[in-house]
Motif scaffolding. Sequence first.
Motif, PDB file in Angstrom:
ATOM      1  N   ILE A   1      11.292  -0.286  -0.671  1.00  0.00           N
ATOM      2  CA  ILE A   1      10.540  -1.515  -0.443  1.00  0.00           C
ATOM      3  C   ILE A   1       9.042  -1.215  -0.495  1.00  0.00           C
ATOM      4  N   LYS A   2       8.302  -2.055  -1.214  1.00  0.00           N
ATOM      5  CA  LYS A   2       6.845  -1.985  -1.203  1.00  0.00           C
ATOM      6  C   LYS A   2       6.345  -2.746   0.017  1.00  0.00           C
ATOM      7  N   VAL A   3       5.527  -2.085   0.847  1.00  0.00           N
ATOM      8  CA  VAL A   3       5.103  -2.715   2.106  1.00  0.00           C
ATOM      9  C   VAL A   3       3.585  -2.647   2.276  1.00  0.00           C
ATOM     10  N   ASN A   4       3.071  -3.548   3.118  1.00  0.00           N
ATOM     11  CA  ASN A   4       1.705  -3.427   3.597  1.00  0.00           C
ATOM     12  C   ASN A   4       1.724  -2.554   4.856  1.00  0.00           C
ATOM     13  N   SER A   5       0.579  -2.319   5.486  1.00  0.00           N
ATOM     14  CA  SER A   5       0.574  -1.403   6.626  1.00  0.00           C
ATOM     15  C   SER A   5      -0.670  -1.621   7.472  1.00  0.00           C
ATOM     16  N   TYR A   6      -0.445  -1.981   8.746  1.00  0.00           N
ATOM     17  CA  TYR A   6      -1.548  -2.293   9.658  1.00  0.00           C
ATOM     18  C   TYR A   6      -1.254  -1.764  11.065  1.00  0.00           C
TER      19      TYR A   6
ATOM     20  N   VAL B   1       0.804  -1.225   0.000  1.00  0.00           N
ATOM     21  CA  VAL B   1       0.000   0.000   0.000  1.00  0.00           C
ATOM     22  C   VAL B   1       0.836   1.274   0.000  1.00  0.00           C
ATOM     23  N   HIS B   2       2.140   1.171   0.343  1.00  0.00           N
ATOM     24  CA  HIS B   2       3.009   2.354   0.214  1.00  0.00           C
ATOM     25  C   HIS B   2       4.465   1.910   0.179  1.00  0.00           C
ATOM     26  N   LEU B   3       5.358   2.876   0.027  1.00  0.00           N
ATOM     27  CA  LEU B   3       6.787   2.605  -0.104  1.00  0.00           C
ATOM     28  C   LEU B   3       7.541   3.083   1.130  1.00  0.00           C
TER      29      LEU B   3
ATOM     30  N   TRP C   1       6.089  -2.855   9.189  1.00  0.00           N
ATOM     31  CA  TRP C   1       5.119  -3.553   8.340  1.00  0.00           C
ATOM     32  C   TRP C   1       5.082  -5.039   8.685  1.00  0.00           C
ATOM     33  N   HIS C   2       4.326  -5.814   7.918  1.00  0.00           N
ATOM     34  CA  HIS C   2       4.155  -7.246   8.183  1.00  0.00           C
ATOM     35  C   HIS C   2       4.733  -8.073   7.028  1.00  0.00           C
TER      36      HIS C   2
ATOM     37  N   ALA D   1      14.836   2.905   8.110  1.00  0.00           N
ATOM     38  CA  ALA D   1      13.860   3.032   7.021  1.00  0.00           C
ATOM     39  C   ALA D   1      12.743   3.957   7.471  1.00  0.00           C
ATOM     40  N   GLN D   2      12.259   4.768   6.523  1.00  0.00           N
ATOM     41  CA  GLN D   2      11.139   5.659   6.782  1.00  0.00           C
ATOM     42  C   GLN D   2      10.243   5.718   5.546  1.00  0.00           C
ATOM     43  N   ASP D   3       8.990   6.181   5.763  1.00  0.00           N
ATOM     44  CA  ASP D   3       8.119   6.418   4.619  1.00  0.00           C
ATOM     45  C   ASP D   3       8.285   7.862   4.169  1.00  0.00           C
ATOM     46  N   SER D   4       7.532   8.266   3.163  1.00  0.00           N
ATOM     47  CA  SER D   4       7.707   9.598   2.579  1.00  0.00           C
ATOM     48  C   SER D   4       7.284  10.718   3.523  1.00  0.00           C
ATOM     49  N   ASN D   5       6.507  10.391   4.575  1.00  0.00           N
ATOM     50  CA  ASN D   5       6.065  11.401   5.544  1.00  0.00           C
ATOM     51  C   ASN D   5       6.925  11.423   6.800  1.00  0.00           C
TER      52      ASN D   5
END
Length: 262
Positions: A187-192, A168-170, A232-233, A208-212
């Motif tokens: 990395i393409k990751v899921n998110s929960y 769902v995001h990088l 992520w999972h 590692a961080q996301d774009s925000n």
Amino acid sequence: MIALWKGVFEIKPIIGITANYVLNDKPGTSVGVGGNNQKWHMLADDYVKAVEDAGGIPIILPVLQGIQNVDLLLKNIDGLVFSGGCDVSPVLCGEDSHKKIGELCYYRDLQEIELARYLMDETDIPILGICRGMQLMNIARGGNLIQHIDEDKYGKHFFGNQNMCMPVHLVTTVKGSRIREIAGEEIKVNSYHHQSVNELGGGFSVVAQDSNGIIEAIEFDKRNAFTLAVQWHPEGIYTTVSEHRSIFRTLVDEARKKGGKQ
């Protein structure tokens, strides 16, 4: 520690996986396998399959009444996964609860905090933390959490309506980190999750961080053994995004070296 595989004895590392501890009887009564007022140890099958597919033998670790008994379990494992689950109690960070805090399990928190500290300080057992596991490992070293992510500022991070195998995001990894070596720069990751690491515990670094700017992976710098935690999972997405399979293979490879099973 010998596993029978295709009729041939093969030495494989034993990987412990922490279980959820559910304090109500719904898991049993809802499917007709339990009675009223029972508590349940639970773990999603994804964790078991991910470890087994990577070449390890998964063992589910329960929440025990005596923390001293956990030491006996550790003598028989070569690696450990701190799995996901309910929110970690903010009390363990010296904070009051946010109004959107989710379900808590203080019994599990207490055991796993002590377990994480012991593993990181006293052993060379390779460790992988996943989601809650990452948050708990950070707290064990004196860090704290964002108790509820502000979606207006940081974007949505809980995609409960999506299958776990769907990215769902990088996230972007840090140059020179182990996670970049394992899974690449992006990395393409899921998110929960609706919580995340805030202030780092001693010895951890952000890798590692996301774009925000949400922290998505941390590594522990003060021990020689493999110590990685991700938000992520990977157990839910490794069948569709191969980089996540490499995370479990690395854990199992490191556990094999630790146990002398080369």
